[in-house]
Scaffold this active site. Sequence first.
Site, short mmCIF file in Angstrom:
data_model
loop_
_atom_site.label_atom_id
_atom_site.label_comp_id
_atom_site.label_asym_id
_atom_site.label_seq_id
_atom_site.Cartn_x
_atom_site.Cartn_y
_atom_site.Cartn_z
N CYS A 1 0.86 -1.18 0.00
CA CYS A 1 0.00 0.00 0.00
C CYS A 1 0.89 1.23 0.00
CB CYS A 1 -0.90 -0.01 1.23
SG CYS A 1 -1.93 1.44 1.33
N GLY B 1 -1.30 2.49 -7.17
CA GLY B 1 -2.03 2.75 -8.42
C GLY B 1 -1.42 3.90 -9.21
N GLU C 1 -10.39 0.52 -6.03
CA GLU C 1 -9.43 -0.40 -5.41
C GLU C 1 -10.03 -1.77 -5.12
OE1 GLU C 1 -6.86 0.63 -2.25
OE2 GLU C 1 -6.79 2.74 -2.81
N HIS D 1 -2.52 -4.12 -10.87
CA HIS D 1 -3.20 -2.91 -11.36
C HIS D 1 -3.54 -3.06 -12.83
CE1 HIS D 1 -2.50 -0.52 -7.74
NE2 HIS D 1 -1.40 -1.26 -7.64
N CYS E 1 -4.57 6.31 -4.50
CA CYS E 1 -3.93 5.00 -4.36
C CYS E 1 -2.47 5.16 -4.81
CB CYS E 1 -4.66 3.97 -5.21
SG CYS E 1 -3.87 2.35 -5.18
N1 LIG Z 1 -6.51 -2.16 -2.39
C1 LIG Z 1 -5.13 -2.46 -2.63
C2 LIG Z 1 -4.27 -2.23 -1.43
C3 LIG Z 1 -4.18 -0.78 -0.98
C4 LIG Z 1 -3.45 0.13 -1.98
C5 LIG Z 1 -3.32 1.54 -1.46
N2 LIG Z 1 -4.48 2.30 -1.35
C6 LIG Z 1 -2.15 2.33 -2.04
O1 LIG Z 1 -2.06 3.52 -1.73
O2 LIG Z 1 -1.30 1.75 -2.73
C7 LIG Z 1 -4.98 -3.91 -3.09
O3 LIG Z 1 -5.81 -4.76 -2.73
O4 LIG Z 1 -4.01 -4.21 -3.79
#
Ligand SMILES: N[C@@H](CCC[C@H](N)C(=O)O)C(=O)O
Length: 278
Positions: free
Chosen positions: A73, A225, A213, A164, A222
């Site tokens: 994250c 992301g 997400e 992603h 993100c």
């Molecule tokens: N939802 C993501 C994990 C969290 C990512 C986060 N918000 C970031 O800032 O990178 C997943 O399940 O891969």
Amino acid sequence: MLFTKMHGLGNDFVLVNCFEEKLDLEQAPALAARVCDRYLGVGADGLILLLPADNGDVNMRIINSDGSEAEMCGNGIRCAAKYLYERGLVKKDKIQVQTLAGMIIPELTIESGKVKLVRVDMGEPRLERPEIPMEGPPGKVINEPLLVDGKTYHVTAVSMGNPHCVIFVPDAEMVALREVGPCIEKHRAFPNKTNVEFIQVLSRQEVIMKVWERGAGETMACGTGACASAVASALNGHTGRRVTVHLKGGDLLIEWAENNHVYMTGPAEEVFTGEYPV
Ligand SMILES: N[C@@H](CCC[C@H](N)C(=O)O)C(=O)O
């Protein structure tokens, strides 16, 4: 359980210092779902656990608001770095954080004892299809058609430790994120599901990003992301390798350096501390 609520550009987390709090890790998915609930809990996109590491300064685990665990994250690791430094748990400005995506290194800019910005060495992007992972023949997935509910999207797949799926659109505001996001997140092409980013290119140095997400739905930002989107933008020839990503919650500066590492720079904020029954 004592906790600290933090956010990185509005992507919010409940942080627990597991050097002090003794949690049963097997209960962590259920705890994450409860504590992240915006009506019945504290409210957050994820639960972050900071634990002793067998390698590095700290081990960070991130559990999404639906109880699923993610490998990494980006916004969360900036929050973790600020927390560790400002609580005196780590007394240096470069921290080695063990994650399920490998060792990640945040570097702090400190002013008057407070962390102003965090620049994170996010490691190398992974582009081969099995590394995402994504179904199909071996090779990279760059601007490849993907059929979703009868509509074709051109996707670029990048793993920053977590998956992603990046899609370029003429106008990010026009994307029906809550309709299409979950369909791509759970598309059978992605066996571990995927995060989904819609990118509007503004110039060679600037893009707008909207994100759905995996395990959390629409969020204000993100970090992984933004890194994946910057890599995808460069791979598709839309931008150079240094890009400002405009998100709902603010901006991240992303650089895909010559050493193939991706560097993310952005803020982290503490909101409040509290006590939660476990
Ligand atoms: N939802 C993501 C994990 C969290 C990512 C986060 N918000 C970031 O800032 O990178 C997943 O399940 O891969």
